[in-house]
Scaffold this motif. Sequence first.
Motif, PDB file in Angstrom:
ATOM      1  N   ASP A  96      -6.763 -55.409 -22.703  1.00  0.00           N
ATOM      2  CA  ASP A  96      -7.177 -56.052 -23.957  1.00  0.00           C
ATOM      3  C   ASP A  96      -6.251 -55.552 -25.068  1.00  0.00           C
ATOM      4  O   ASP A  96      -6.378 -54.401 -25.523  1.00  0.00           O
ATOM      5  N   ALA A  97      -5.345 -56.405 -25.514  1.00  0.00           N
ATOM      6  CA  ALA A  97      -4.356 -55.990 -26.516  1.00  0.00           C
ATOM      7  C   ALA A  97      -5.017 -55.681 -27.857  1.00  0.00           C
ATOM      8  O   ALA A  97      -4.487 -54.903 -28.654  1.00  0.00           O
ATOM      9  N   THR A  98      -6.168 -56.261 -28.127  1.00  0.00           N
ATOM     10  CA  THR A  98      -6.836 -56.065 -29.420  1.00  0.00           C
ATOM     11  C   THR A  98      -7.354 -54.641 -29.565  1.00  0.00           C
ATOM     12  O   THR A  98      -7.258 -54.037 -30.632  1.00  0.00           O
ATOM     13  N   THR A  99      -7.909 -54.095 -28.509  1.00  0.00           N
ATOM     14  CA  THR A  99      -8.510 -52.754 -28.572  1.00  0.00           C
ATOM     15  C   THR A  99      -7.679 -51.692 -27.859  1.00  0.00           C
ATOM     16  O   THR A  99      -7.954 -50.497 -28.011  1.00  0.00           O
ATOM     17  N   GLY A 100      -6.715 -52.106 -27.055  1.00  0.00           N
ATOM     18  CA  GLY A 100      -5.961 -51.141 -26.245  1.00  0.00           C
ATOM     19  C   GLY A 100      -6.738 -50.672 -25.034  1.00  0.00           C
ATOM     20  O   GLY A 100      -6.399 -49.646 -24.437  1.00  0.00           O
ATOM     21  N   ILE A 101      -7.776 -51.408 -24.662  1.00  0.00           N
ATOM     22  CA  ILE A 101      -8.559 -51.010 -23.486  1.00  0.00           C
ATOM     23  C   ILE A 101      -7.898 -51.552 -22.216  1.00  0.00           C
ATOM     24  O   ILE A 101      -7.580 -52.739 -22.127  1.00  0.00           O
ATOM     25  N   LEU A 102      -7.728 -50.662 -21.260  1.00  0.00           N
ATOM     26  CA  LEU A 102      -7.301 -51.072 -19.925  1.00  0.00           C
ATOM     27  C   LEU A 102      -8.522 -51.041 -19.017  1.00  0.00           C
ATOM     28  O   LEU A 102      -9.126 -49.986 -18.808  1.00  0.00           O
ATOM     29  N   PHE A 103      -8.892 -52.215 -18.523  1.00  0.00           N
ATOM     30  CA  PHE A 103      -9.952 -52.291 -17.516  1.00  0.00           C
ATOM     31  C   PHE A 103      -9.243 -52.118 -16.168  1.00  0.00           C
ATOM     32  O   PHE A 103      -8.618 -53.050 -15.664  1.00  0.00           O
ATOM     33  N   SER A 104      -9.344 -50.920 -15.619  1.00  0.00           N
ATOM     34  CA  SER A 104      -8.408 -50.525 -14.563  1.00  0.00           C
ATOM     35  C   SER A 104      -8.951 -50.683 -13.150  1.00  0.00           C
ATOM     36  O   SER A 104      -8.290 -50.274 -12.196  1.00  0.00           O
ATOM     37  N   GLY A 105     -10.155 -51.256 -12.997  1.00  0.00           N
ATOM     38  CA  GLY A 105     -10.730 -51.321 -11.649  1.00  0.00           C
ATOM     39  C   GLY A 105     -10.952 -49.909 -11.127  1.00  0.00           C
ATOM     40  O   GLY A 105     -11.326 -49.003 -11.868  1.00  0.00           O
ATOM     41  N   ASP A 106     -10.694 -49.699  -9.837  1.00  0.00           N
ATOM     42  CA  ASP A 106     -10.916 -48.377  -9.237  1.00  0.00           C
ATOM     43  C   ASP A 106      -9.886 -47.332  -9.692  1.00  0.00           C
ATOM     44  O   ASP A 106     -10.110 -46.126  -9.529  1.00  0.00           O
ATOM     45  N   ILE A 107      -8.747 -47.786 -10.200  1.00  0.00           N
ATOM     46  CA  ILE A 107      -7.700 -46.831 -10.597  1.00  0.00           C
ATOM     47  C   ILE A 107      -8.251 -45.927 -11.700  1.00  0.00           C
ATOM     48  O   ILE A 107      -8.874 -46.403 -12.646  1.00  0.00           O
ATOM     49  N   PHE A 108      -8.002 -44.654 -11.586  1.00  0.00           N
ATOM     50  CA  PHE A 108      -8.485 -43.624 -12.526  1.00  0.00           C
ATOM     51  C   PHE A 108      -9.999 -43.404 -12.410  1.00  0.00           C
ATOM     52  O   PHE A 108     -10.624 -42.867 -13.310  1.00  0.00           O
ATOM     53  N   GLY A 109     -10.596 -43.818 -11.294  1.00  0.00           N
ATOM     54  CA  GLY A 109     -12.035 -43.682 -11.102  1.00  0.00           C
ATOM     55  C   GLY A 109     -12.421 -42.302 -10.587  1.00  0.00           C
ATOM     56  O   GLY A 109     -11.578 -41.415 -10.389  1.00  0.00           O
ATOM     57  N   ALA A 110     -13.729 -42.123 -10.392  1.00  0.00           N
ATOM     58  CA  ALA A 110     -14.255 -40.829  -9.924  1.00  0.00           C
ATOM     59  C   ALA A 110     -15.601 -41.054  -9.260  1.00  0.00           C
ATOM     60  O   ALA A 110     -16.330 -41.978  -9.621  1.00  0.00           O
ATOM     61  N   PHE A 111     -15.926 -40.178  -8.301  1.00  0.00           N
ATOM     62  CA  PHE A 111     -17.310 -40.107  -7.845  1.00  0.00           C
ATOM     63  C   PHE A 111     -18.110 -39.377  -8.929  1.00  0.00           C
ATOM     64  O   PHE A 111     -17.557 -38.763  -9.836  1.00  0.00           O
ATOM     65  N   GLY A 112     -19.414 -39.394  -8.782  1.00  0.00           N
ATOM     66  CA  GLY A 112     -20.274 -38.699  -9.753  1.00  0.00           C
ATOM     67  C   GLY A 112     -20.889 -39.687 -10.731  1.00  0.00           C
ATOM     68  O   GLY A 112     -20.246 -40.654 -11.148  1.00  0.00           O
ATOM     69  N   THR A 113     -22.157 -39.439 -11.056  1.00  0.00           N
ATOM     70  CA  THR A 113     -22.833 -40.308 -12.029  1.00  0.00           C
ATOM     71  C   THR A 113     -22.452 -39.907 -13.451  1.00  0.00           C
ATOM     72  O   THR A 113     -21.917 -38.819 -13.685  1.00  0.00           O
ATOM     73  N   LEU A 114     -22.735 -40.785 -14.382  1.00  0.00           N
ATOM     74  CA  LEU A 114     -22.517 -40.513 -15.807  1.00  0.00           C
ATOM     75  C   LEU A 114     -23.860 -40.054 -16.368  1.00  0.00           C
ATOM     76  O   LEU A 114     -24.745 -40.873 -16.643  1.00  0.00           O
ATOM     77  N   ASP A 115     -24.013 -38.745 -16.472  1.00  0.00           N
ATOM     78  CA  ASP A 115     -25.326 -38.171 -16.793  1.00  0.00           C
ATOM     79  C   ASP A 115     -25.516 -38.038 -18.299  1.00  0.00           C
ATOM     80  O   ASP A 115     -25.423 -36.948 -18.860  1.00  0.00           O
ATOM     81  N   GLY A 116     -25.764 -39.148 -18.930  1.00  0.00           N
ATOM     82  CA  GLY A 116     -25.937 -39.152 -20.376  1.00  0.00           C
ATOM     83  C   GLY A 116     -24.650 -39.547 -21.060  1.00  0.00           C
ATOM     84  O   GLY A 116     -24.564 -40.578 -21.714  1.00  0.00           O
ATOM     85  N   GLY A 117     -23.619 -38.737 -20.904  1.00  0.00           N
ATOM     86  CA  GLY A 117     -22.326 -39.082 -21.475  1.00  0.00           C
ATOM     87  C   GLY A 117     -21.668 -40.205 -20.699  1.00  0.00           C
ATOM     88  O   GLY A 117     -21.767 -40.271 -19.473  1.00  0.00           O
ATOM     89  N   ILE A 118     -21.003 -41.079 -21.421  1.00  0.00           N
ATOM     90  CA  ILE A 118     -20.245 -42.177 -20.807  1.00  0.00           C
ATOM     91  C   ILE A 118     -18.749 -41.899 -20.985  1.00  0.00           C
ATOM     92  O   ILE A 118     -17.948 -42.126 -20.087  1.00  0.00           O
ATOM     93  N   PHE A 119     -18.391 -41.370 -22.168  1.00  0.00           N
ATOM     94  CA  PHE A 119     -16.988 -41.087 -22.482  1.00  0.00           C
ATOM     95  C   PHE A 119     -16.590 -39.698 -21.965  1.00  0.00           C
ATOM     96  O   PHE A 119     -17.431 -38.796 -21.860  1.00  0.00           O
ATOM     97  N   ASP A 120     -15.300 -39.531 -21.721  1.00  0.00           N
ATOM     98  CA  ASP A 120     -14.783 -38.240 -21.239  1.00  0.00           C
ATOM     99  C   ASP A 120     -15.135 -37.087 -22.181  1.00  0.00           C
ATOM    100  O   ASP A 120     -15.424 -35.982 -21.743  1.00  0.00           O
ATOM    101  N   ASP A 121     -15.120 -37.364 -23.513  1.00  0.00           N
ATOM    102  CA  ASP A 121     -15.393 -36.265 -24.453  1.00  0.00           C
ATOM    103  C   ASP A 121     -16.893 -36.032 -24.667  1.00  0.00           C
ATOM    104  O   ASP A 121     -17.284 -35.187 -25.472  1.00  0.00           O
ATOM    105  N   GLU A 122     -17.720 -36.774 -23.953  1.00  0.00           N
ATOM    106  CA  GLU A 122     -19.165 -36.508 -23.998  1.00  0.00           C
ATOM    107  C   GLU A 122     -19.639 -35.783 -22.730  1.00  0.00           C
ATOM    108  O   GLU A 122     -20.807 -35.437 -22.613  1.00  0.00           O
ATOM    109  N   LEU A 123     -18.728 -35.624 -21.772  1.00  0.00           N
ATOM    110  CA  LEU A 123     -19.101 -35.122 -20.444  1.00  0.00           C
ATOM    111  C   LEU A 123     -18.458 -33.774 -20.153  1.00  0.00           C
ATOM    112  O   LEU A 123     -17.442 -33.419 -20.751  1.00  0.00           O
TER     113      LEU A 123
END
Length: 402
Positions: free
Chosen positions: A155-182
């Motif tokens: 998305d050129a407007t926001t700079g978001i890359l929807f990357s599919g499985d690339i850069f993914g991880a196992f593990g649930t998102l326990d409250g935090g969704i963003f990297d700096d919340e986890l």
Amino acid sequence: MKQAVKIKEDVYWIGVNDRRTRLFENYWPLPRGVAYNSYLIVDEKVVVVDTIERNKMEDYIESIEAVLNGRTVDHVIVNHMEPDHTGALRSLLGRYPGATVIGNVKTFPMLKNFYDISDRLLEVKEGSTLDTGRHKLSFYMTPMLHWPETMVTFDATTGILFSGDIFGAFGTLDGGIFDDELDLDYLEEEISRYYSNIVGKFGQPARLALDKLGKLPVRVICSTHGPVRRSTVSEIIARYDAWSKHETAKGVVIAFSSMYGNTERMADGIARCLAENGIRKIRVHDTSKTHPSYMINDIFRFRGVILGSCAYNTGIFPTMETLLGELEQIGVKNHLLGYFGNKSWSGGAIRRLEQFAGNVKWEVVHPPHEAWGAPKADDREACREIARAMAAKLHTLYPDEV
Ligand code: FEO
């Protein structure tokens, strides 16, 4: 109770956590669960980017409806066909029958074969664009990361890359969704285990994709699993770069198979000798107890690998065979190898380990040794020779690493 989380203007996370499934792809253990991330772009057109596994449909639809407030979905982008991201697709299209499904030429035969979906398809190619109003989406093919049809959406407007499985991880998102919340340290093993087990076989496609994606001004990474990256974009890209080059650290993984403890004694002797010779990072795994996903993950990390197995019915022990087969299949590169065995009553393990060494083309640091029953003094010394040869090689290759 579910709620969408705003990522950027008009863009929402609508994913779900799965803490019930024990095995990802019915094979890889999920001790900390897994998140299926899906995203919603609410613009003049409404776009869902990737869906979820089918087991959380109620929560999923609730999140979408809460954000849309009566509006409908115009497009569903399928970056990756694997059913952990398309399991919800049929139900979603049932709810929003006017939606078109966006994929590429390799996506659509799979959609037909998996779900009998063949209507309202919109094919995109490398560099195709979609204008949703304020957002300008473009599509890039990333084949074999880790299926043939995989692609990403930028998305050129926001700079978001929807990357599919690339850069993914196992593990649930326990409250935090963003990297700096986890707590990323807590997720560390699940991040690398995801790469080594799911993506690791495809190092060359990963390198091609990194070159391609490196030209995009990515500010946020929205993967289909794991944290949304907004503070550690360059860090995760750097890790993928190193992983895809099969870069390894100074250390040794010892994996052994032992019925009555004799082969384990040989493994312990090797581990002790490695430590005496200055190797600090030593991981010892019993193949009967540890799932291959953890051993493979450690093998991706460390240059040295020492494998030992008792013979079993004239061949190698079954759980060692599983590990060898997986390593051969993944094609893990760039390792030093030592190996040893125990004849039990028949012999046969060393023969298979020798074949493995030839198949993976790792450098064998020292001739193997095979004991018969309880290790004697000469067996113990032969094992120590393997350990000393491994330590010496590692010190030469990594003179400054501890
Ligand atoms: Fe997360 Fe390849 O599916």
